[in-house]
Design a protein around this motif. Structure first.
Motif, PDB file in Angstrom:
ATOM      1  N   VAL A 256       0.835  -1.198   0.000  1.00 23.22           N
ATOM      2  CA  VAL A 256       0.000   0.000   0.000  1.00 23.22           C
ATOM      3  C   VAL A 256       0.873   1.253   0.000  1.00 23.22           C
ATOM      4  CG1 VAL A 256      -1.653   1.352   1.356  1.00 23.22           C
ATOM      5  CG2 VAL A 256      -1.984  -1.106   1.071  1.00 23.22           C
ATOM      6  N   GLY A 257       1.921   1.234   0.832  1.00 22.06           N
ATOM      7  CA  GLY A 257       2.827   2.369   0.862  1.00 22.06           C
ATOM      8  C   GLY A 257       3.479   2.621  -0.485  1.00 22.06           C
ATOM      9  N   ARG A 258       3.860   1.548  -1.173  1.00 22.74           N
ATOM     10  CA  ARG A 258       4.459   1.705  -2.506  1.00 22.74           C
ATOM     11  C   ARG A 258       3.452   2.305  -3.485  1.00 22.74           C
ATOM     12  NH1 ARG A 258       8.342   0.722  -5.876  1.00 22.74           N
ATOM     13  NH2 ARG A 258       9.735  -0.187  -4.324  1.00 22.74           N
ATOM     14  N   ARG A 259       2.230   1.837  -3.463  1.00 23.55           N
ATOM     15  CA  ARG A 259       1.211   2.376  -4.369  1.00 23.55           C
ATOM     16  C   ARG A 259       1.055   3.888  -4.179  1.00 23.55           C
ATOM     17  NH1 ARG A 259      -4.055  -1.612  -3.770  1.00 23.55           N
ATOM     18  NH2 ARG A 259      -3.064  -3.617  -4.260  1.00 23.55           N
ATOM     19  N   LEU A 260       0.946   4.301  -2.923  1.00 22.04           N
ATOM     20  CA  LEU A 260       0.718   5.717  -2.615  1.00 22.04           C
ATOM     21  C   LEU A 260       1.917   6.569  -3.006  1.00 22.04           C
ATOM     22  CD1 LEU A 260      -0.900   5.173   0.874  1.00 22.04           C
ATOM     23  CD2 LEU A 260      -2.083   6.043  -1.140  1.00 22.04           C
ATOM     24  N   ARG A 261       3.112   6.047  -2.750  1.00 25.96           N
ATOM     25  CA  ARG A 261       4.336   6.791  -3.082  1.00 25.96           C
ATOM     26  C   ARG A 261       4.536   6.865  -4.586  1.00 25.96           C
ATOM     27  NH1 ARG A 261      10.273   5.346  -2.971  1.00 25.96           N
ATOM     28  NH2 ARG A 261      11.393   7.170  -2.180  1.00 25.96           N
ATOM     29  N   ASP A 262       4.322   5.748  -5.290  1.00 31.25           N
ATOM     30  CA  ASP A 262       4.498   5.750  -6.739  1.00 31.25           C
ATOM     31  C   ASP A 262       3.525   6.707  -7.419  1.00 31.25           C
ATOM     32  OD1 ASP A 262       6.539   3.961  -6.500  1.00 31.25           O
ATOM     33  OD2 ASP A 262       5.429   2.229  -7.268  1.00 31.25           O
ATOM     34  N   ALA A 263       2.342   6.854  -6.818  1.00 28.00           N
ATOM     35  CA  ALA A 263       1.352   7.769  -7.382  1.00 28.00           C
ATOM     36  C   ALA A 263       1.633   9.224  -7.005  1.00 28.00           C
ATOM     37  CB  ALA A 263      -0.049   7.378  -6.905  1.00 28.00           C
ATOM     38  N   GLY A 264       2.584   9.444  -6.079  1.00 23.98           N
ATOM     39  CA  GLY A 264       2.909  10.788  -5.638  1.00 23.98           C
ATOM     40  C   GLY A 264       1.896  11.378  -4.686  1.00 23.98           C
ATOM     41  N   ASP A 265       1.054  10.532  -4.083  1.00 23.94           N
ATOM     42  CA  ASP A 265      -0.015  11.029  -3.224  1.00 23.94           C
ATOM     43  C   ASP A 265       0.383  11.149  -1.756  1.00 23.94           C
ATOM     44  OD1 ASP A 265      -1.753  11.154  -5.380  1.00 23.94           O
ATOM     45  OD2 ASP A 265      -2.398   9.076  -5.127  1.00 23.94           O
ATOM     46  N   ALA A 266       1.212  10.212  -1.279  1.00 25.47           N
ATOM     47  CA  ALA A 266       1.591  10.232   0.135  1.00 25.47           C
ATOM     48  C   ALA A 266       2.779   9.311   0.350  1.00 25.47           C
ATOM     49  CB  ALA A 266       0.418   9.796   1.019  1.00 25.47           C
ATOM     50  N   TYR A 267       3.453   9.537   1.457  1.00 27.10           N
ATOM     51  CA  TYR A 267       4.524   8.646   1.897  1.00 27.10           C
ATOM     52  C   TYR A 267       3.984   7.892   3.111  1.00 27.10           C
ATOM     53  CZ  TYR A 267       9.070   7.102   3.677  1.00 27.10           C
ATOM     54  OH  TYR A 267      10.126   6.351   4.122  1.00 27.10           O
ATOM     55  N   ALA A 268       3.772   6.593   2.954  1.00 25.24           N
ATOM     56  CA  ALA A 268       3.178   5.778   4.011  1.00 25.24           C
ATOM     57  C   ALA A 268       4.116   4.629   4.349  1.00 25.24           C
ATOM     58  CB  ALA A 268       1.811   5.232   3.579  1.00 25.24           C
ATOM     59  N   ILE A 269       4.409   4.455   5.632  1.00 24.42           N
ATOM     60  CA  ILE A 269       5.309   3.394   6.075  1.00 24.42           C
ATOM     61  C   ILE A 269       4.661   2.552   7.166  1.00 24.42           C
ATOM     62  CG2 ILE A 269       7.486   4.456   5.408  1.00 24.42           C
ATOM     63  CD1 ILE A 269       7.753   5.531   8.233  1.00 24.42           C
ATOM     64  N   GLU A 270       5.083   1.302   7.222  1.00 27.47           N
ATOM     65  CA  GLU A 270       4.609   0.360   8.233  1.00 27.47           C
ATOM     66  C   GLU A 270       5.607   0.311   9.378  1.00 27.47           C
ATOM     67  OE1 GLU A 270       4.723  -3.586  10.219  1.00 27.47           O
ATOM     68  OE2 GLU A 270       6.202  -2.784   8.823  1.00 27.47           O
ATOM     69  N   TRP A 271       5.094   0.391  10.619  1.00 26.92           N
ATOM     70  CA  TRP A 271       5.935   0.327  11.825  1.00 26.92           C
ATOM     71  C   TRP A 271       5.414  -0.793  12.705  1.00 26.92           C
ATOM     72  CZ3 TRP A 271       4.839   1.026  17.116  1.00 26.92           C
ATOM     73  CH2 TRP A 271       5.950   1.196  17.959  1.00 26.92           C
ATOM     74  N   MET A 272       6.315  -1.720  13.041  1.00 26.10           N
ATOM     75  CA  MET A 272       5.978  -2.867  13.889  1.00 26.10           C
ATOM     76  C   MET A 272       6.669  -2.683  15.235  1.00 26.10           C
ATOM     77  SD  MET A 272       4.321  -5.873  13.387  1.00 26.10           S
ATOM     78  CE  MET A 272       4.232  -7.555  14.016  1.00 26.10           C
ATOM     79  N   TRP A 273       5.902  -2.717  16.301  1.00 26.86           N
ATOM     80  CA  TRP A 273       6.421  -2.287  17.603  1.00 26.86           C
ATOM     81  C   TRP A 273       7.646  -3.075  18.067  1.00 26.86           C
ATOM     82  CZ3 TRP A 273       6.644  -5.304  22.035  1.00 26.86           C
ATOM     83  CH2 TRP A 273       5.928  -6.506  22.000  1.00 26.86           C
ATOM     84  N   ASN A 274       7.621  -4.416  17.944  1.00 23.55           N
ATOM     85  CA  ASN A 274       8.735  -5.205  18.466  1.00 23.55           C
ATOM     86  C   ASN A 274       9.995  -5.059  17.609  1.00 23.55           C
ATOM     87  OD1 ASN A 274       6.588  -7.052  17.066  1.00 23.55           O
ATOM     88  ND2 ASN A 274       8.561  -8.008  16.610  1.00 23.55           N
ATOM     89  N   ASP A 275       9.822  -4.687  16.334  1.00 24.62           N
ATOM     90  CA  ASP A 275      10.986  -4.448  15.482  1.00 24.62           C
ATOM     91  C   ASP A 275      11.726  -3.177  15.885  1.00 24.62           C
ATOM     92  OD1 ASP A 275      10.498  -6.730  14.031  1.00 24.62           O
ATOM     93  OD2 ASP A 275       9.463  -5.690  12.399  1.00 24.62           O
ATOM     94  N   SER A 276      11.071  -2.315  16.652  1.00 27.89           N
ATOM     95  CA  SER A 276      11.713  -1.067  17.060  1.00 27.89           C
ATOM     96  C   SER A 276      12.570  -1.237  18.313  1.00 27.89           C
ATOM     97  CB  SER A 276      10.655   0.019  17.313  1.00 27.89           C
ATOM     98  OG  SER A 276       9.954  -0.207  18.525  1.00 27.89           O
ATOM     99  N   ILE A 277      12.391  -2.369  19.027  1.00 21.68           N
ATOM    100  CA  ILE A 277      13.122  -2.584  20.286  1.00 21.68           C
ATOM    101  C   ILE A 277      13.622  -4.032  20.392  1.00 21.68           C
ATOM    102  CG2 ILE A 277      12.071  -0.724  21.639  1.00 21.68           C
ATOM    103  CD1 ILE A 277      10.025  -2.834  22.667  1.00 21.68           C
TER     104      ILE A 277
END
Length: 255
Positions: free
Chosen positions: A119-140
């Protein structure tokens, strides 16, 4: 700031904001000791905490995700991957209509990861938004390893401790040993791969209880440590993202 509790006139500055958070989880089995709400409770709690601290918009939680691999267990709900991707893209485009051009999907379910990235790639490729996925345990990851001998990716000690902290009344501590003994603790002995090939498709192929990992050393105190550390990481991510020039986030032109 959870905007669904506000009236529309109270959001008269929404077009001046560029950033929003969307909590995403699942409604699926997490063993005999944790509620089906585990993932979306974690995502929602972290999103509310971090957006309150950072003064960032937070949407309602998406509570059903891509979970067909848990379907054999009572109560598990899921949507098919294409429907999930299309829904999340449409939801994100709702936000862009109001002026949001950067979005963080605060996710707590592994089955959603690749689809949110798409989904993030679709939005970015279209130039509409920058959307990223954040997973809580991957941050710590270091803290998770420090607190638990056998982490377990599903229904294990890290998720158990988080729910002990967030919603202790929903944890069945008397089922901890059953969850462990009927689950899969040692992944090396689980027969999850044969000659390098992953041979399983569903959770029940590996674990009778639906649990991966040993949650018997989980505590609410450890859950609080995890929660505070992950919330701090999310606040830092939101601060970083808010400071980025839009051009730096969008897809680069062809060389």
């Amino acid at each position: 700031m959870y905007f669904a509790d506000r009236t529309w006139p109270e959001l008269d500055d929404i077009e001046e904001r560029s950033l929003a958070v969307v909590p995403v989880g699942s409604t699926e089995q997490h063993g005999p000791h944790l509620p089906l709400a585990t993932d979306h409770l974690i995502a929602e709690s972290l999103a509310h905490e971090a957006t309150d601290r950072a003064d960032v918009l937070c949407t309602p939680t998406v509570k059903i995700g891509v979970s067909p691999h848990h379907r054999q267990f009572n109560g598990t709900m899921w949507v098919d991957p294409p429907a999930f991707r299309d829904y999340m893209e449409s939801l994100a485009r709702n936000l862009t209509y109001h002026g949001i051009d950067r979005i963080v999907f605060v996710n707590a379910h592994g089955g959603n990861v690749s689809h949110l990235r798409e989904v993030g790639r679709r939005l970015r490729d279209a130039g509409d938004a920058y959307a990223i996925e954040w997973m809580w345990n991957d941050s710590i990851p270091e803290l998770v390893d420090e607190l638990f001998a056998t982490n377990g990716p599903h229904g294990g000690p890290k998720e158990t401790a988080m729910i002990q902290h967030i919603a202790p009344d929903l944890v069945r501590e008397e089922e901890f040993e059953t969850a462990r003994d009927d689950g899969l603790v040692d992944f090396d002995e689980g027969g999850m791969t044969v000659h390098g090939a992953r041979t399983f498709y569903d959770s029940i192929d590996n674990t009778d209880s639906g649990v991966l990992g040993d949650q018997t050393d989980a505590t609410a105190e450890k859950g609080e440590q995890l929660f505070e550390a992950a919330a701090d990481q999310l606040v830092q991510l939101l601060d970083w993202l808010a400071d980025q020039p839009r051009d730096a986030l969008m897809a680069k032109p062809h060389v």
